[in-house]
Structure formats: C-alpha cells, structure tokens
Design a protein around this motif. Structure first.
Motif, PDB file in Angstrom:
ATOM      1  N   VAL A 156       1.664   3.684   4.036  1.00 27.34           N
ATOM      2  CA  VAL A 156       0.950   2.748   3.147  1.00 27.34           C
ATOM      3  C   VAL A 156       0.616   1.508   3.922  1.00 27.34           C
ATOM      4  CG1 VAL A 156       1.109   1.453   0.909  1.00 27.34           C
ATOM      5  CG2 VAL A 156       2.343   3.634   1.021  1.00 27.34           C
ATOM      6  N   LEU A 159      -2.841   1.653   5.424  1.00 24.04           N
ATOM      7  CA  LEU A 159      -3.746   2.038   4.480  1.00 24.04           C
ATOM      8  C   LEU A 159      -4.131   0.248   4.249  1.00 24.04           C
ATOM      9  CD1 LEU A 159      -2.816   4.771   2.100  1.00 24.04           C
ATOM     10  CD2 LEU A 159      -4.437   4.751   4.012  1.00 24.04           C
ATOM     11  N   ASP A 209      -6.763   5.166  -6.005  1.00 26.34           N
ATOM     12  CA  ASP A 209      -7.024   6.019  -5.051  1.00 26.34           C
ATOM     13  C   ASP A 209      -5.993   7.001  -4.642  1.00 26.34           C
ATOM     14  OD1 ASP A 209      -9.530   4.624  -5.209  1.00 26.34           O
ATOM     15  OD2 ASP A 209      -9.102   3.643  -3.199  1.00 26.34           O
ATOM     16  N   ARG A 210      -4.781   6.568  -4.568  1.00 25.51           N
ATOM     17  CA  ARG A 210      -3.747   7.641  -3.968  1.00 25.51           C
ATOM     18  C   ARG A 210      -2.510   7.486  -5.112  1.00 25.51           C
ATOM     19  NH1 ARG A 210      -3.977   8.962   1.546  1.00 25.51           N
ATOM     20  NH2 ARG A 210      -5.924   7.967   2.485  1.00 25.51           N
ATOM     21  N   GLN A 212      -0.503   9.573  -5.884  1.00 25.13           N
ATOM     22  CA  GLN A 212       0.661  10.608  -5.743  1.00 25.13           C
ATOM     23  C   GLN A 212       1.668   9.513  -4.593  1.00 25.13           C
ATOM     24  OE1 GLN A 212       1.399  13.357  -7.517  1.00 25.13           O
ATOM     25  NE2 GLN A 212      -0.621  12.471  -8.635  1.00 25.13           N
ATOM     26  N   GLN A 213       1.278   8.779  -4.102  1.00 23.43           N
ATOM     27  CA  GLN A 213       1.498   7.931  -2.954  1.00 23.43           C
ATOM     28  C   GLN A 213       1.908   6.674  -3.262  1.00 23.43           C
ATOM     29  OE1 GLN A 213      -1.234   8.094   0.360  1.00 23.43           O
ATOM     30  NE2 GLN A 213       0.540   7.396   2.088  1.00 23.43           N
ATOM     31  N   LYS A 226       7.464   7.380  -4.335  1.00 22.63           N
ATOM     32  CA  LYS A 226       6.140   6.553  -3.957  1.00 22.63           C
ATOM     33  C   LYS A 226       6.714   5.289  -3.459  1.00 22.63           C
ATOM     34  CE  LYS A 226       3.979   8.765  -7.940  1.00 22.63           C
ATOM     35  NZ  LYS A 226       3.231   8.753  -9.290  1.00 22.63           N
TER      36      LYS A 226
END
Length: 303
Positions: A156, A159, A209-210, A212-213, A226
């Motif tokens: 993360v 990102l 955007d994510r 699931q994460q 997460k």
C-alpha cells in the motif's frame, strides 16, 4: 534495585534511578533504555525540535500499566524547556498543558529515566514564543488488520508513494515499530486543516479503487486482512510516534526510518523489525534516512 546516581549530560546534572529495573520481557533494563536514547540523540533530536512532546510512560515495564503524559512532571528540572498550549476538549477538563520540548540529550535522558519508552509528537512546531505554527509534516499511518502484516502495508505504501509523486510530493517511510508502516511528506504553506483534508481525500480514493486491499474508515470491523490508511493523525490535536522512538512491545523495537528499496523488497514481517542495537548500527552506516524531511518543503495541491 540499584542506587540512584547523578550524571552530567550536556552540562546538566541528571539524577538516574533503578537502572537495573527490567522494562521489557527479554530483560532489557531502564539503564539500557537510557543508554539507547543518549546514543541515538544526534539523529533523534532534530525530529523533536520545537515540537510539544507527549511521553508514554511504563513505570513497571511493558507488562504493567502505562499512561500518556502531556503536562511536565512537577519534579522536572528547571532546565527542561516547556511550552504552554491550549488543550480544548481535554478529558480531564484542563484548559492547557505544559509540554516538554526536547532540545538536548539531557532532556532525553531525563525522560528515559521516567520510563518514558515512547515519544510522541505532533506534525507542527512552536515558535520561540510558544505559538503554534502551521503543520510542516503530512503523515500516513498504515495499520494492518490481521492476517495482514507490514508486508501488505509495504504494498500500500508503494501505491501511496506513486499517488503522492503525481502531486509533486516526495514520501519518506519508517516503520511504526509495532505492526505497521508510516509515510512522511514535508510540507509548507498549508493552513491547519488542509493536510488532514488532503490525506483523507487520498486515502478514500485509494480505498475506493482497491476495496479488497485498503480501508480508509477507522472501524476495526472493516480491517480484517486489509490495510487502514489512517489519515486522522494530521488532526492538529493528534500525535505520531517519533522517528527513532522505542516502542512498548514484548521485546524492544524502534520506529525506524527505512529506504524505499527495503519497502519494495519486504517479503516477511521480520524484514522490517529493528532492535535498538540494529538502529544504532544503521545510523552509524547510513546517517539519518529522514534527514531530507528538514530540507525543502512542498505545497499541497489546492482544494
């Protein structure tokens, strides 16, 4: 317990007590805590400069009760710099608190002797008169929900780094010293609210955007597996554990600056766990990996 001793630090006399008292489960003593803070002082003090210091104290060690201390102890030496700041909404009903400001190694040694294992500071400084300046740091605290670990935090962080770079903002990583990772951005020219707004916008965008994460909401029930991007530490009333601070874990660990190469290569949680001895060795080899935080600051995107 050992007898009290007085030592000279920075030309100050500091009284030390119970140096052989065990504060960590592995036998790490108060004397070793004091020694670590004295030795790490050259790189730690610049990150505490002009910042109101909150101590997290563990008088009976990490397995005993702990408490946060904002108001300087009435027994503090008169050479410890203090700054009086308003504390609206204080749970104790106090209108202000007299915070310590760590300016020298003697102050660090004094705090360590109080079994202040953790040092926490805000993202803003005070001027010579004690007036609060606008924030000079933006922080993202990446907190994993089990079974996620710091490994997932690293993914993360990569990102986040890319998103920040798109806004012309460099990011500097450090471990939390506990389970997660933190990113710092040096900033300037922002009012007190803008860093929190910007951090929240970015966290919410990545979470959308994510999903699931990543999560951006604080509810623990949402975090399983997460990574929470905690943007809330940019609230001017909140603090973050300082770089190079010890953490109150079973074994002594440090909130340690790391390189982006280390973040990108992290494959196991233990890859980014650092003991006090390891951190001292890293500083001897690399210096302060967060030194650029005190260099050129950056403007946040406008609203």
């Amino acid at each position: 317990m050992s007898e009290a001793v007085s030592v000279r630090v920075d030309g100050r006399t500091v009284r030390l007590t119970n140096l052989d008292k065990v504060l960590y489960a592995d036998g790490f003593t108060k004397g070793e805590v004091i020694d670590y803070y004295a030795r790490i002082a050259p790189v730690l003090l610049p990150h505490l400069a002009d910042r109101a210091l909150t101590l997290k104290r563990f008088p009976d060690g990490v397995d005993g009760p702990s408490f946060f201390e904002k108001n300087v102890s009435r027994h503090a030496p008169d050479w410890v710099r203090t700054v009086r700041l308003a504390t609206p909404g204080s749970g104790r009903g106090n209108e202000h608190a007299d915070y310590a400001v760590a300016e020298d190694t003697a102050t660090l040694v004094w705090a360590a002797n109080l079994a202040a294992l953790e040092l926490h500071v805000p993202q803003w400084t005070v001027d010579p008169r004690g007036a609060r300046r606008d924030p000079d740091l933006l922080v993202f605290d990446l907190d994993p929900g089990a079974p996620a670990t710091i490994v997932e935090c690293c993914r993360v962080a990569e990102l986040l780094r890319a998103e920040l770079a798109g806004d012309g903002l460099p990011a500097y990583p450090k471990t939390s010293g506990s389970k997660g990772l933190q990113l710092y951005v040096p900033i300037r020219g922002s009012d007190a609210e803008r860093p929190r707004e910007y951090a929240r916008e970015l966290a919410e965008r990545l979470a959308a955007d994510r999903p699931q994460q990543i999560v951006s909401k604080m509810r623990r029930a949402l975090r399983d597996g997460k990574v929470l991007i905690d943007w809330s530490q940019n609230n001017t009333a909140k603090t973050t554990v300082a770089p190079y601070s010890l953490r109150a874990r079973e074994h002594p660990t440090v909130s340690a600056p790391v390189t982006w190469d280390e973040v990108e290569s992290c494959a196991r949680p233990q890859d980014l766990v650092f003991t006090p001895a390891a951190v001292l060795d890293r500083v001897a080899e690399h210096g302060d990996l967060l030194a650029d935080l005190r260099g050129e600051a950056n403007l946040l995107p406008s609203r």
